[in-house]
Design a protein around this motif. Structure first.
Motif, mmCIF file in Angstrom:
data_model
loop_
_atom_site.group_PDB
_atom_site.id
_atom_site.type_symbol
_atom_site.label_atom_id
_atom_site.label_comp_id
_atom_site.label_asym_id
_atom_site.label_seq_id
_atom_site.Cartn_x
_atom_site.Cartn_y
_atom_site.Cartn_z
ATOM 1 N N GLU A 169 -73.106 -36.811 66.299
ATOM 2 C CA GLU A 169 -72.734 -38.180 65.900
ATOM 3 C C GLU A 169 -73.708 -39.189 66.508
ATOM 4 N N GLN A 170 -74.134 -38.931 67.748
ATOM 5 C CA GLN A 170 -75.119 -39.820 68.384
ATOM 6 C C GLN A 170 -76.420 -39.795 67.597
ATOM 7 N N ARG A 171 -76.824 -38.594 67.184
ATOM 8 C CA ARG A 171 -78.096 -38.475 66.465
ATOM 9 C C ARG A 171 -78.024 -39.171 65.109
ATOM 10 N N ARG A 172 -76.890 -39.018 64.418
ATOM 11 C CA ARG A 172 -76.742 -39.690 63.114
ATOM 12 C C ARG A 172 -76.747 -41.211 63.266
ATOM 13 N N LEU A 173 -76.074 -41.697 64.309
ATOM 14 C CA LEU A 173 -76.030 -43.143 64.537
ATOM 15 C C LEU A 173 -77.424 -43.664 64.897
ATOM 16 N N LEU A 174 -78.165 -42.885 65.696
ATOM 17 C CA LEU A 174 -79.533 -43.283 66.044
ATOM 18 C C LEU A 174 -80.420 -43.345 64.797
ATOM 19 N N ASP A 175 -80.281 -42.360 63.901
ATOM 20 C CA ASP A 175 -81.054 -42.381 62.652
ATOM 21 C C ASP A 175 -80.750 -43.643 61.851
ATOM 22 N N ALA A 176 -79.469 -44.021 61.796
ATOM 23 C CA ALA A 176 -79.086 -45.247 61.071
ATOM 24 C C ALA A 176 -79.716 -46.467 61.747
ATOM 25 N N CYS A 177 -79.717 -46.506 63.077
ATOM 26 C CA CYS A 177 -80.305 -47.651 63.798
ATOM 27 C C CYS A 177 -81.793 -47.768 63.516
ATOM 28 N N ARG A 178 -82.492 -46.612 63.433
ATOM 29 C CA ARG A 178 -83.940 -46.632 63.152
ATOM 30 C C ARG A 178 -84.197 -47.210 61.772
ATOM 31 N N ASP A 179 -83.310 -46.905 60.831
ATOM 32 C CA ASP A 179 -83.383 -47.456 59.479
ATOM 33 C C ASP A 179 -83.183 -48.970 59.496
#
Ligand code: MD5
Ligand code: FE
Length: 206
Positions: free
Chosen positions: A20-30
Motif C-alpha cells: 500500500e505504501q508503494r502504491r501510494l508513493l507511485d500515485a504521489c510521483r504521478d
C-alpha cells in the motif's frame, strides 16, 4: 497498535502495508508532475516554504483554498479511491468514520533540510478530522497545544506507513515538523526523503 496522544489525536503506527505504501508513493510521483505539480509555496510575507507541495481537489493558496494554482492551471482532481482510504483511516483510528468525506489532499515532500514551523490548520471551513499518512524517512512530529506555538508539546516520531488522525479537541492544535531523519526510509520504497499526505474536508461547495 493505536495510541491516543491527546483527545482526538490518534497515532496508528504501521497502518499502511508495504504494498500500500508503494502504491501510494507511485500515485504521489504521478501527482508531482507539472502542470499543477510539486513546488515550494510562496508565502504572502515573502518567505518560501522549504517543504514542496502538490494539492489535489483544492489548491492551498496561503491562507485560503482555490480551484487554480498560481500559474492558473486547474488543480488535480481528488480521486474517489483516496476518499475511501481517508474513511478507512478515520475508522481505524476512531472505530467509526462519521461519514468522513475528504475533498482536499496536500502532499508534502521533505528533503533532508526541509522543516515545517509550528502552525494551526485553520483554512478549512470544516472541523472534520485531518488524516495524515507518512511515507519514506522518519520525522519528528511536534504536537503542541491549542493556545500558542510554545510549550507544552509532545514530540512523536512518524515512520513510513504510519497513520495519524487529528480531530476533536486536537484539530486546532499547533503542530510542526522540526526535522526528518535522513536515510531512515525503508529500502523497498526507493524514496529519498519524506512524503506526507494530509486529507481534509474543505467545507466548500463542490
Ligand atoms: C506533515 N503536515 O507531517 C504534517 C502532518 C500540514 C502539516 O502539518 O499542514 O500540511 S499533518 C498534521 C496535523 C494536521 C491537523 C491538525 C494537527 C496536525 N494537529 O492538531 O496537531 O507534513
Ligand atoms: Fe498542518
Amino acid at each position: 497498535p493505536r495510541a491516543e496522544v491527546a483527545p482526538g489525536a490518534v497515532h496508528v503506527p504501521g497502518w499502511l502495508a508495504e504494498d500500500e505504501q508503494r502504491r501510494l508513493l507511485d500515485a504521489c510521483r504521478d501527482w508531482a508532475r507539472s502542470p499543477a505539480g510539486m513546488r515550494h509555496t510562496r508565502l504572502p510575507g515573502g518567505g518560501v516554504m522549504s517543504v514542496q507541495t502538490v494539492c489535489l481537489g483544492w489548491h492551498w493558496a496561503p491562507y485560503r483554498y482555490r480551484r487554480t494554482t498560481d500559474d492558473g492551471a486547474p488543480v488535480k482532481p481528488f480521486p474517489a479511491w483516496l476518499a475511501d482510504l481517508g474513511r478507512r483511516a478515520v475508522a481505524a483510528a476512531y472505530g467509526h468514520d462519521d461519514g468522513y468525506r475528504p475533498d482536499i489532499a496536500l502532499v508534502n515532500f521533505y528533503d533532508a533540510e526541509a522543516r515545517m514551523g509550528q502552525h494551526q490548520d485553520k483554512d478549512e471551513s470544516s472541523l472534520a478530522p485531518v488524516v495524515s499518512l507518512s511515507l519514506g524517512d522518519t520525522c519528528v512530529f511536534r504536537f503542541g497545544n491549542t493556545r500558542d506555538r510554545g510549550r507544552p508539546w509532545n514530540d512523536v516520531e512518524l515512520e513510513s506507513g504510519d497513520l495519524f488522525v487529528f480531530g476533536g479537541e486536537s484539530r486546532l492544535a499547533y503542530h510542526g515538523v522540526p526535522k526528518t531523519l535522513p536515510g531512515t526510509a525503508p529500502h523497498h520504497l526507493g524514496l529519498r526523503g519524506r512524503l506526507n499526505l494530509t486529507l481534509r474536508e474543505s467545507g466548500l461547495r463542490p
